[in-house]
Design an enzyme around this catalytic site. Structure first.
Site, PDB file in Angstrom:
ATOM      1  N   ASN A 213       9.265 -30.654  31.527  1.00 25.79           N
ATOM      2  CA  ASN A 213      10.387 -30.090  30.766  1.00 25.79           C
ATOM      3  C   ASN A 213      11.643 -30.098  31.622  1.00 25.79           C
ATOM      4  OD1 ASN A 213      10.610 -27.456  32.251  1.00 25.79           O
ATOM      5  ND2 ASN A 213       8.512 -27.257  31.505  1.00 25.79           N
ATOM      6  N   PRO A 310      -3.518 -22.225  31.735  1.00 30.37           N
ATOM      7  CA  PRO A 310      -3.613 -20.798  32.050  1.00 30.37           C
ATOM      8  C   PRO A 310      -2.222 -20.172  32.039  1.00 30.37           C
ATOM      9  CG  PRO A 310      -3.883 -22.135  34.029  1.00 30.37           C
ATOM     10  CD  PRO A 310      -3.879 -23.084  32.869  1.00 30.37           C
ATOM     11  N   PHE A 332      10.066 -14.052  33.045  1.00 24.15           N
ATOM     12  CA  PHE A 332      11.270 -14.574  32.419  1.00 24.15           C
ATOM     13  C   PHE A 332      10.931 -14.975  30.986  1.00 24.15           C
ATOM     14  CE2 PHE A 332      15.183 -15.476  34.908  1.00 24.15           C
ATOM     15  CZ  PHE A 332      14.854 -14.713  36.010  1.00 24.15           C
ATOM     16  N   LYS A 346       7.437 -10.226  24.395  1.00 20.50           N
ATOM     17  CA  LYS A 346       6.821 -10.934  25.532  1.00 20.50           C
ATOM     18  C   LYS A 346       6.421  -9.959  26.629  1.00 20.50           C
ATOM     19  CE  LYS A 346       8.005 -15.099  25.642  1.00 20.50           C
ATOM     20  NZ  LYS A 346       8.843 -16.286  25.686  1.00 20.50           N
ATOM     21  N   LYS A 350       2.625  -9.906  27.793  1.00 16.26           N
ATOM     22  CA  LYS A 350       2.243 -10.321  29.149  1.00 16.26           C
ATOM     23  C   LYS A 350       1.816  -9.131  30.005  1.00 16.26           C
ATOM     24  CE  LYS A 350       4.126 -14.706  28.784  1.00 16.26           C
ATOM     25  NZ  LYS A 350       3.875 -16.014  29.352  1.00 16.26           N
TER      26      LYS A 350
HETATM   27  N1  CTP Z   1       4.478 -18.228  32.200  1.00 18.10           N
HETATM   28  C1  CTP Z   1       3.430 -18.415  33.072  1.00 18.10           C
HETATM   29  N2  CTP Z   1       2.430 -19.267  32.746  1.00 18.10           N
HETATM   30  C2  CTP Z   1       2.413 -19.916  31.563  1.00 18.10           C
HETATM   31  C3  CTP Z   1       3.487 -19.734  30.656  1.00 18.10           C
HETATM   32  C4  CTP Z   1       4.510 -18.883  31.003  1.00 18.10           C
HETATM   33  O1  CTP Z   1       3.440 -17.822  34.160  1.00 18.10           O
HETATM   34  N3  CTP Z   1       1.430 -20.735  31.285  1.00 18.10           N
HETATM   35  C5  CTP Z   1       5.547 -17.273  32.536  1.00 18.10           C
HETATM   36  C6  CTP Z   1       6.882 -17.876  32.765  1.00 18.10           C
HETATM   37  O2  CTP Z   1       7.076 -18.189  34.128  1.00 18.10           O
HETATM   38  C7  CTP Z   1       7.814 -16.774  32.333  1.00 18.10           C
HETATM   39  C8  CTP Z   1       7.055 -16.093  31.214  1.00 18.10           C
HETATM   40  O3  CTP Z   1       5.691 -16.431  31.443  1.00 18.10           O
HETATM   41  O4  CTP Z   1       7.982 -15.798  33.332  1.00 18.10           O
HETATM   42  C9  CTP Z   1       7.461 -16.480  29.820  1.00 18.10           C
HETATM   43  O5  CTP Z   1       7.288 -17.806  29.588  1.00 18.10           O
HETATM   44  P1  CTP Z   1       7.717 -18.498  28.184  1.00 18.10           P
HETATM   45  O6  CTP Z   1       7.348 -19.911  28.260  1.00 18.10           O
HETATM   46  O7  CTP Z   1       9.122 -18.161  27.855  1.00 18.10           O
HETATM   47  O8  CTP Z   1       6.824 -17.735  27.189  1.00 18.10           O
HETATM   48  P2  CTP Z   1       5.507 -18.146  26.523  1.00 18.10           P
HETATM   49  O9  CTP Z   1       4.435 -17.322  27.080  1.00 18.10           O
HETATM   50  O10 CTP Z   1       5.322 -19.612  26.619  1.00 18.10           O
HETATM   51  O11 CTP Z   1       5.741 -17.712  25.026  1.00 18.10           O
HETATM   52  P3  CTP Z   1       6.516 -18.538  23.851  1.00 18.10           P
HETATM   53  O12 CTP Z   1       5.889 -19.876  23.825  1.00 18.10           O
HETATM   54  O13 CTP Z   1       6.277 -17.700  22.691  1.00 18.10           O
HETATM   55  O14 CTP Z   1       7.970 -18.579  24.200  1.00 18.10           O
END
Ligand code: CTP
Length: 404
Positions: A213, A310, A332, A346, A350
């Protein structure tokens, strides 16, 4: 506002070929808003002229303790009292020895001796041949200089002007600049250990392709830098990005989400704060082809099956260290809309005390950003600023929340 606005730096040059880098360093200090007073030893003048340093600093250079410009005839007192910091770059092996002995027969060592030590830090950037650097006398002097209250900024490694290769090069101007800036930041996280994830992940499809990304890693790298500036020991787990490692930060490079999880879990037992800024891929291809997937000319397209990655943040938040309150977790949220409600949801999902919201498309790759801190007390906005400024504010907010 630049990082050194209002600061007055005495930049001392001693004899060494690295004096050519001090010209760039002087420019950098001025660009960051500092006023710079250059002081040169006689040996330094063999390597670069006072005219060059005067032109770059915009001030006449001092080279002698007998300089008649000072009405009281005491340049060593006046220069050391006006300074917010004294930086010796390059610091030769001889000058280091002179500092240790408390010599005072020329202006630069004299003003170092006369400096009000409780208020004016002395920063040392050694520069010399690798054998000179490795010599027990130099190492002894360095340790003594540090014990006497100076901060030794370290040396670089690589090819040297003499043609040899090893330790002893002066650090690069931008590294020294980062150290000077850090020396003025409040030490809100002194003694704390901070773990940061940053950048995108790369999920391989085959040996040459993958899913990733647009995350640049800039926010996470700025946070790692700000936490180090605040006095923390920092471990930065970085996905594939091309950013320089912030000074003093331990960096572990990873590619995939699973590698990022493993490296992160390695840092958890020693961490007091975990900040998850990485844009982790939510899914990865279920299979990684051993060989490059080829077009076979039939017009058929490959079908990729995905499996879920994960969740690193959620996994760490479930760790006993986080549950016992010893590890403060910060997530974040990169959203495209409804920032507040998405960030609040979130935070609950989380299981972390603090979520930092930002608008994904508006921040990826940019140098500035705008943040929303969402915790149990409500929502707090950090208005648009550079990512480094925001990172410093965020670090201060985290320090406040953990009572550091
Ligand atoms: N994050 C993580 N591991 C993942 C996905 C996300 O540690 N596999 C962490 C990111 O670093 C960030 C937070 O979770 O601190 C939120 O990530 P985000 O991608 O915005 O949220 P998602 O859990 O993917 O939810 P959504 O898809 O609904 O936005």
């Amino acid at each position: 506002m630049t990082d050194l606005t209002g600061k007055h730096i005495v930049l001392g040059l001693t004899g060494g070929i690295a004096c050519y880098k001090s010209a760039e360093l002087c420019r950098g200090l001025v660009k960051e808003g500092a006023t710079v007073q250059v002081v040169m030893t006689e040996a330094a003048e063999q390597f670069i002229t006072a005219v060059t340093m005067q032109a770059l600093s915009g001030r006449p250079v001092y080279t002698s303790q007998w300089d008649a410009r000072e009405p009281n005839g005491m340049p060593h007192i006046n220069l050391s009292r006006e300074a917010d910091a004294i930086l010796i770059a390059p610091c030769s092996a001889d000058f280091l020895a002179r500092l240790v002995q408390g010599r005072a027969d020329e202006l630069l060592s004299l003003l170092c001796l006369a400096r009000p030590a409780e208020r004016v830090p002395l920063l040392i950037a050694p520069a010399m041949n690798r054998e000179m650097w490795a010599h027990p006398a130099t190492q002894r002097n360095m340790a003594q200089c540090a014990a006497d209250g100076a901060r030794i900024l370290g040396v670089g490694t690589g090819s040297q002007a003499c043609g040899e290769t090893g330790d002893g090069r002066m650090l690069e101007p931008e590294q020294l600049l980062e150290d000077v800036i850090a020396s003025f930041q409040p030490k809100a996280l002194a003694g704390r250990r901070v773990l940061v994830t940053a950048g995108p992940t790369f999920e391989a499809l085959d040996p040459v392709r993958g899913i990733t990304n647009l995350s640049s890693g800039k926010m996470g790298f700025s946070i790692a830098r700000a936490a180090h500036e605040a006095g923390a020991q920092v471990m930065l787990v970085a996905g594939p990005v091309s950013l320089a490692t912030p000074r003093g930060v331990r960096r572990v490079d990873v590619k995939s989400a699973r590698q990022m999880l493993e490296a992160t879990l390695g840092g958890v037992p020693a961490a007091d704060v975990f900040i998850a800024t990485a844009a982790v891929a939510d899914w990865r291809p279920a299979e990684e082809a051993r060989h490059k997937i080829k077009k076979d000319g039939s017009g058929e397209v490959p079908h990729v099956r995905f499996t879920e990655n994960p969740d690193i943040l959620a996994t760490v938040a479930r760790h006993e260290r986080a549950k016992s309150g010893a590890l403060y977790c910060v997530g974040f949220a990169a959203e495209s809309h409804d920032l507040v409600s998405n960030a609040q949801a979130k935070r609950a999902r989380k299981g972390v005390p603090l979520i930092v919201g930002n608008i994904g498309p508006a921040t990826f790759g940019q140098d500035d950003n705008q943040l929303l801190l969402v915790d149990e007390r409500g929502v707090q906005e950090l208005p648009r600023a550079s990512k480094l400024v925001l990172a410093r504010q965020l670090v201060a907010e985290i320090a406040r929340r953990i009572g550091a």
